[in-house]
Motif scaffolding. Structure first.
Motif, PDB file in Angstrom:
ATOM      1  N   ASN A 158       0.819  -1.208   0.000  1.00  0.00           N
ATOM      2  CA  ASN A 158       0.000   0.000   0.000  1.00  0.00           C
ATOM      3  C   ASN A 158       0.853   1.258   0.000  1.00  0.00           C
ATOM      4  N   LEU A 159       0.254   2.299  -0.520  1.00  0.00           N
ATOM      5  CA  LEU A 159       0.850   3.631  -0.544  1.00  0.00           C
ATOM      6  C   LEU A 159      -0.197   4.604  -0.018  1.00  0.00           C
ATOM      7  N   LYS A 160       0.179   5.421   0.940  1.00  0.00           N
ATOM      8  CA  LYS A 160      -0.746   6.412   1.487  1.00  0.00           C
ATOM      9  C   LYS A 160      -0.448   7.771   0.871  1.00  0.00           C
ATOM     10  N   VAL A 161      -1.515   8.432   0.394  1.00  0.00           N
ATOM     11  CA  VAL A 161      -1.405   9.733  -0.273  1.00  0.00           C
ATOM     12  C   VAL A 161      -2.131  10.766   0.585  1.00  0.00           C
ATOM     13  N   TYR A 162      -1.464  11.903   0.858  1.00  0.00           N
ATOM     14  CA  TYR A 162      -2.004  12.906   1.771  1.00  0.00           C
ATOM     15  C   TYR A 162      -2.354  14.204   1.040  1.00  0.00           C
ATOM     16  N   ASN A 198      -5.546  -0.498  -6.801  1.00  0.00           N
ATOM     17  CA  ASN A 198      -6.875  -0.263  -6.251  1.00  0.00           C
ATOM     18  C   ASN A 198      -6.770   1.033  -5.468  1.00  0.00           C
ATOM     19  N   VAL A 199      -7.580   2.031  -5.839  1.00  0.00           N
ATOM     20  CA  VAL A 199      -7.515   3.337  -5.198  1.00  0.00           C
ATOM     21  C   VAL A 199      -8.722   3.500  -4.284  1.00  0.00           C
ATOM     22  N   ASP A 200      -8.464   3.468  -2.991  1.00  0.00           N
ATOM     23  CA  ASP A 200      -9.521   3.611  -1.982  1.00  0.00           C
ATOM     24  C   ASP A 200     -10.716   2.703  -2.249  1.00  0.00           C
ATOM     25  N   GLY A 201     -10.434   1.465  -2.650  1.00  0.00           N
ATOM     26  CA  GLY A 201     -11.496   0.484  -2.847  1.00  0.00           C
ATOM     27  C   GLY A 201     -12.015   0.388  -4.262  1.00  0.00           C
ATOM     28  N   ASP A 234      -6.980  15.171   4.613  1.00  0.00           N
ATOM     29  CA  ASP A 234      -7.354  13.756   4.588  1.00  0.00           C
ATOM     30  C   ASP A 234      -6.331  12.981   3.762  1.00  0.00           C
ATOM     31  N   SER A 235      -6.541  11.683   3.651  1.00  0.00           N
ATOM     32  CA  SER A 235      -5.611  10.829   2.908  1.00  0.00           C
ATOM     33  C   SER A 235      -6.387   9.717   2.224  1.00  0.00           C
ATOM     34  N   LEU A 236      -5.739   9.060   1.285  1.00  0.00           N
ATOM     35  CA  LEU A 236      -6.316   7.887   0.636  1.00  0.00           C
ATOM     36  C   LEU A 236      -5.243   6.816   0.504  1.00  0.00           C
ATOM     37  N   PHE A 237      -5.702   5.569   0.328  1.00  0.00           N
ATOM     38  CA  PHE A 237      -4.796   4.442   0.155  1.00  0.00           C
ATOM     39  C   PHE A 237      -4.818   3.968  -1.295  1.00  0.00           C
ATOM     40  N   ILE A 238      -3.640   3.651  -1.801  1.00  0.00           N
ATOM     41  CA  ILE A 238      -3.517   2.956  -3.079  1.00  0.00           C
ATOM     42  C   ILE A 238      -2.897   1.589  -2.782  1.00  0.00           C
ATOM     43  N   PHE A 239      -3.582   0.531  -3.214  1.00  0.00           N
ATOM     44  CA  PHE A 239      -3.098  -0.830  -3.011  1.00  0.00           C
ATOM     45  C   PHE A 239      -2.527  -1.343  -4.332  1.00  0.00           C
TER      46      PHE A 239
END
Length: 525
Positions: free
Chosen positions: A55-59, A84-87, A110-115
């Motif tokens: 995963n990579l967290k983007v802020y 996969n970007v935030d699901g 806020d932030s989002l996850f990229i898997f």
């Protein structure tokens, strides 16, 4: 009337407040995203085998809600990575699925996850190497606002050995062979297949990845050459059948990190998190009827049972001769013998869910300059490091016995984080054993002095040291060298050290040899 007036005032304020909100107004990203890391390293994968998910967290550190116009892989639809970007998977049902995302919203502060995952076909890459560093980039936005994060994966080519499927199903075929020696082929529940003649020599050119049990045909020999790397999928292993032989021909390595000449058998999960996880695969099964098996300079780790040797305790040659080898992190037994014969020199076994060595249902066992330890800490451990018995349970009320012809431990260390660390469970009449010049852990007043535990009886115990600190370097990390303060220092007999003149690291044994597989060293601070 006042209540009605109050209601209209509140309603008006609510309408006014709502009309002024801009919570759902997103402004385009201006290239000021922040990332948890600038490079995502996906651990080594085998050709055409999927990776773990990373995963990579983007802020968004700004005070504004933003929209990221595009998030995409630089290689586009040709990339072997998928995201996969935030699901969400992007344009589902198209070649861009998992590769390209548009108008991704991200709230202020806020932030989002990229898997990220990958499955790579090395045959399509512009190289003939057996290893290839595959890279790509995740691009955020474009033009002057573009930002990126690198993706890096080492992919290895491999030789894959897997069973055939049953008809048109997705079920693997099971092995069928003569299990009980009556000349009739029996059906088993072991998925696998017999190796072909071209597969009977494992070289160091490419790793081998085995699904199910790879079995030797009757009368054949499976040879593993120095430097071979063998990886097993879950519930897989090696099966050496009737009149066939396993020969592991490793050699001493100059680099103890790379172990370039060692034959290494382990699971097929290459991520560091799986490096020391027990029970990832089955076992090396030396079946009843296999003959003259030899293992030299091998490291066997993370199995359910490292090596299982069965039967033929009356054969003229030992069922298994294992030398200069290490067995670690087995969820059950490190080395398990059942009514068989095993000779071991310079062998280290540690970290087993039950016993590191168990010689059961009688047999013949000779260990010289071996370190048999157990520092298992993953769960409660019921058995000691060394277990010897001479029986098998036939049913609830009946046991069958078989003579323990001999069990000799010479210049060995038998130790661990439990007490006692050896148990001698005799049910029959013939139970022959002896510990000579060993460091042993046994401090149990209930057993000491009873049958088989009279430590002053030199018929069974000669020149041993009990309960002294072995001073292992880091036993919970399988670093089993001993230090200068070890209770095993200088307690060995030259009668046995002359038979095994070099230790596991190819260091010459001294005139006052140490017990165990390693000569003592001075540890660095």
């Amino acid at each position: 009337m006042k209540r009605l007036l109050y209601f209209f005032i509140c309603f008006g304020v609510l309408i006014f407040w709502s009309s002024c909100r801009n919570d759902f107004e997103f402004t385009p990203s201006t290239g000021n995203l922040e990332f948890a890391r600038d490079t995502v390293y996906l651990d080594t994968v085998f050709n055409n085998i999927g990776s773990s998910t990373y995963n990579l967290k983007v802020y968004n550190r700004s005070d504004e809600d933003i929209v990221i116009p595009t998030i995409q892989l630089e290689r586009g639809t040709a990339s072997f990575y998928r995201m996969n970007v935030d699901g969400g998977t992007g344009n589902e049902g198209t070649p861009q699925e998992g590769k390209f995302f548009e108008n991704v919203e991200l709230l202020a502060k806020d932030s989002l996850f990229i898997f990220i995952e990958t499955t790579i076909d090395i045959a399509t890459l512009p190289t003939l190497d057996t290893e290839f560093l595959y890279t790509d980039r995740i691009l955020f936005d474009g033009g002057t606002n573009q930002q990126d994060v690198d993706l890096v994966t080492l992919v290895k080519d491999a030789v894959f050995i897997y069973p055939d499927f049953q008809g048109n199903t997705t079920m693997f075929e099971n092995l069928n062979f003569d299990v009980d020696g009556d000349g009739i082929v029996d059906e088993t529940s072991l998925p696998g297949r017999f190796l072909t003649n071209s597969e009977l020599t494992f070289t160091n050119e490419k790793p081998y990845v085995i699904y199910g049990y790879a079995a030797t045909p009757e009368g054949e020999t499976l040879t593993m050459e120095a430097g071979a790397r063998v990886h097993f999928h879950a519930d897989s292993g090696i099966l050496i059948t009737n009149n066939s032989t396993l020969t592991i021909n490793g050699a001493s390595s100059s680099d103890q990190e790379l172990l370039e000449n060692e034959v290494i058998l382990e699971g097929d999960r290459l991520e560091p998190i799986f490096e020391d996880v027990p029970g990832q695969w089955g076992t090396v099964y030396l079946f009843n009827g296999s003959v003259s098996n030899t293992i030299n300079h091998a490291t066997i780790k993370n199995a359910t049972i490292g090596v299982l040797a069965e039967g033929n305790d009356d054969a003229p040659t030992d069922k298994l001769t294992i030398t200069n080898s290490q067995i670690y992190n087995t969820s059950s037994f490190g080395l398990l013998g059942r009514a068989t014969s095993i000779s071991a020199e310079n062998v280290v076994i540690n970290n087993s869910g039950q016993s590191s060595f168990a010689g059961t249902v009688g047999g013949k066992y000779n260990f010289t300059h071996c370190t048999i330890a157990n520092y298992w800490n993953n769960s409660f451990r019921q058995f000691p490091a060394v277990l010897l018995n001479d029986f098998t349970q036939i049913d609830e009320t009946t046991i069958g016995t078989n003579p323990l012809i001999e069990a000799n431990f010479n210049n060995c260390i038998i130790y661990g984080n439990d007490n006692p660390e050896f148990i001698l469970d005799q049910q029959g009449d013939d139970f022959s054993f002896k510990f000579t010049n060993c460091l042993l852990r046994f401090d149990n007043s209930n057993l000491e002095g009873t049958t088989n535990y009279v430590f002053s009886d030199m018929t069974f115990y000669d020149s041993n040291i009990f309960n002294a600190d072995p001073d292992f370097k880091a036993p919970f990390d399988n670093l089993m060298q001993i230090g200068e303060d070890s209770g095993a220092n200088g307690i060995g007999s030259t009668i046995f050290s002359t038979q095994v003149p070099f230790d596991l690291l190819n260091t010459s044994r001294s005139a006052s040899p140490d017990a165990g597989a390693f000569e003592s060293v001075i540890f660095d601070d």
